[in-house]
Design a protein around this motif. Sequence first.
Motif, mmCIF file in Angstrom:
data_model
loop_
_atom_site.group_PDB
_atom_site.id
_atom_site.type_symbol
_atom_site.label_atom_id
_atom_site.label_comp_id
_atom_site.label_asym_id
_atom_site.label_seq_id
_atom_site.Cartn_x
_atom_site.Cartn_y
_atom_site.Cartn_z
ATOM 1 N N ALA A 59 7.843 -7.863 9.670
ATOM 2 C CA ALA A 59 6.741 -8.264 8.814
ATOM 3 C C ALA A 59 6.187 -7.009 8.140
ATOM 4 N N THR A 60 5.730 -7.168 6.924
ATOM 5 C CA THR A 60 5.215 -6.026 6.169
ATOM 6 C C THR A 60 4.101 -5.311 6.932
ATOM 7 N N SER A 61 3.295 -6.078 7.628
ATOM 8 C CA SER A 61 2.132 -5.510 8.310
ATOM 9 C C SER A 61 2.500 -4.603 9.480
ATOM 10 N N VAL A 62 3.723 -4.703 9.992
ATOM 11 C CA VAL A 62 4.101 -3.885 11.150
ATOM 12 C C VAL A 62 5.235 -2.919 10.849
ATOM 13 N N LYS A 63 5.779 -2.986 9.669
ATOM 14 C CA LYS A 63 6.922 -2.136 9.307
ATOM 15 C C LYS A 63 6.552 -0.667 9.445
ATOM 16 N N GLY A 64 7.422 0.075 10.096
ATOM 17 C CA GLY A 64 7.173 1.492 10.309
ATOM 18 C C GLY A 64 6.387 1.798 11.572
ATOM 19 N N ARG A 65 5.831 0.772 12.204
ATOM 20 C CA ARG A 65 5.045 0.963 13.433
ATOM 21 C C ARG A 65 5.691 0.292 14.635
ATOM 22 N N PHE A 66 6.362 -0.817 14.432
ATOM 23 C CA PHE A 66 6.978 -1.582 15.509
ATOM 24 C C PHE A 66 8.498 -1.418 15.444
ATOM 25 N N ALA A 67 9.133 -1.528 16.601
ATOM 26 C CA ALA A 67 10.594 -1.477 16.670
ATOM 27 C C ALA A 67 11.085 -2.508 17.681
ATOM 28 N N ILE A 68 11.973 -3.383 17.231
ATOM 29 C CA ILE A 68 12.552 -4.407 18.096
ATOM 30 C C ILE A 68 13.904 -3.909 18.597
ATOM 31 N N SER A 69 14.189 -4.210 19.850
ATOM 32 C CA SER A 69 15.472 -3.800 20.424
ATOM 33 C C SER A 69 15.846 -4.774 21.530
ATOM 34 N N ARG A 70 17.065 -4.625 22.040
ATOM 35 C CA ARG A 70 17.528 -5.541 23.071
ATOM 36 C C ARG A 70 18.439 -4.809 24.031
ATOM 37 N N ASP A 71 18.509 -5.318 25.243
ATOM 38 C CA ASP A 71 19.467 -4.849 26.249
ATOM 39 C C ASP A 71 20.213 -6.082 26.730
ATOM 40 N N ASN A 72 21.402 -6.269 26.209
ATOM 41 C CA ASN A 72 22.158 -7.472 26.550
ATOM 42 C C ASN A 72 22.558 -7.502 28.025
ATOM 43 N N SER A 73 22.692 -6.351 28.646
ATOM 44 C CA SER A 73 23.060 -6.314 30.066
ATOM 45 C C SER A 73 21.924 -6.817 30.948
ATOM 46 N N LYS A 74 20.702 -6.789 30.416
ATOM 47 C CA LYS A 74 19.533 -7.249 31.171
ATOM 48 C C LYS A 74 18.947 -8.536 30.599
ATOM 49 N N THR A 76 17.331 -8.993 27.989
ATOM 50 C CA THR A 76 15.943 -8.653 27.700
ATOM 51 C C THR A 76 15.773 -8.163 26.266
ATOM 52 N N LEU A 77 14.703 -8.641 25.656
ATOM 53 C CA LEU A 77 14.292 -8.239 24.316
ATOM 54 C C LEU A 77 13.051 -7.371 24.438
ATOM 55 N N TYR A 78 12.948 -6.345 23.587
ATOM 56 C CA TYR A 78 11.806 -5.433 23.638
ATOM 57 C C TYR A 78 11.113 -5.349 22.285
ATOM 58 N N LEU A 79 9.841 -4.958 22.334
ATOM 59 C CA LEU A 79 9.105 -4.642 21.115
ATOM 60 C C LEU A 79 8.268 -3.404 21.396
ATOM 61 N N GLN A 80 8.657 -2.286 20.803
ATOM 62 C CA GLN A 80 7.876 -1.065 20.896
ATOM 63 C C GLN A 80 6.845 -1.079 19.777
ATOM 64 N N MET A 81 5.585 -0.968 20.157
ATOM 65 C CA MET A 81 4.497 -1.035 19.188
ATOM 66 C C MET A 81 3.736 0.280 19.214
ATOM 67 N N ASN A 82 3.744 0.974 18.095
ATOM 68 C CA ASN A 82 3.052 2.251 17.968
ATOM 69 C C ASN A 82 1.944 2.157 16.932
ATOM 70 N N ASN A 83 1.024 3.110 16.988
ATOM 71 C CA ASN A 83 -0.087 3.158 16.024
ATOM 72 C C ASN A 83 -0.741 1.778 15.886
ATOM 73 N N LEU A 84 -1.080 1.203 17.012
ATOM 74 C CA LEU A 84 -1.642 -0.144 17.013
ATOM 75 C C LEU A 84 -2.987 -0.190 16.311
ATOM 76 N N LYS A 85 -3.228 -1.317 15.655
ATOM 77 C CA LYS A 85 -4.454 -1.536 14.900
ATOM 78 C C LYS A 85 -5.173 -2.770 15.453
ATOM 79 N N PRO A 86 -6.485 -2.861 15.250
ATOM 80 C CA PRO A 86 -7.205 -4.044 15.742
ATOM 81 C C PRO A 86 -6.606 -5.357 15.230
ATOM 82 N N GLU A 87 -6.047 -5.355 14.048
ATOM 83 C CA GLU A 87 -5.461 -6.582 13.507
ATOM 84 C C GLU A 87 -4.147 -6.970 14.186
ATOM 85 N N ASP A 88 -3.637 -6.127 15.061
ATOM 86 C CA ASP A 88 -2.464 -6.473 15.854
ATOM 87 C C ASP A 88 -2.842 -7.291 17.086
ATOM 88 N N THR A 89 -4.124 -7.454 17.333
ATOM 89 C CA THR A 89 -4.582 -8.234 18.479
ATOM 90 C C THR A 89 -4.088 -9.670 18.368
#
Length: 113
Positions: A59-74, A76-89
Amino acid sequence: VQLVESGGGLVQPGGSLRLSCVTSGMVFAIKHMAWYRQAPGLQRELVATLDTDGTTTYATSVKGRFAISRDNSKNTLYLQMNNLKPEDTAAYYCNSRWRDWPWGPGTQVTVSS
């Protein structure tokens, strides 16, 4: 299919969190996955997608701050969220790219000073 999200919490603006989504009941490695979020009073929105070939969209609002990744062996899906803003609540959920499965409990992310 079962989806269980975790990793949320209370964080100050500018902080980081890493969300996890453990899946079961399907062949995770062949599924296009996504993270969604829902703030109070608003509709659930798409945050990020990750296809099986590694293609990602954000989404435009999170581009450059969030990163999605996965570990197929587990499975599991991940979401790394950096530089969080109140509107991410919001409550954050994972699902397939097309919302195929019942929603999990979600994990609450609150960004506040």
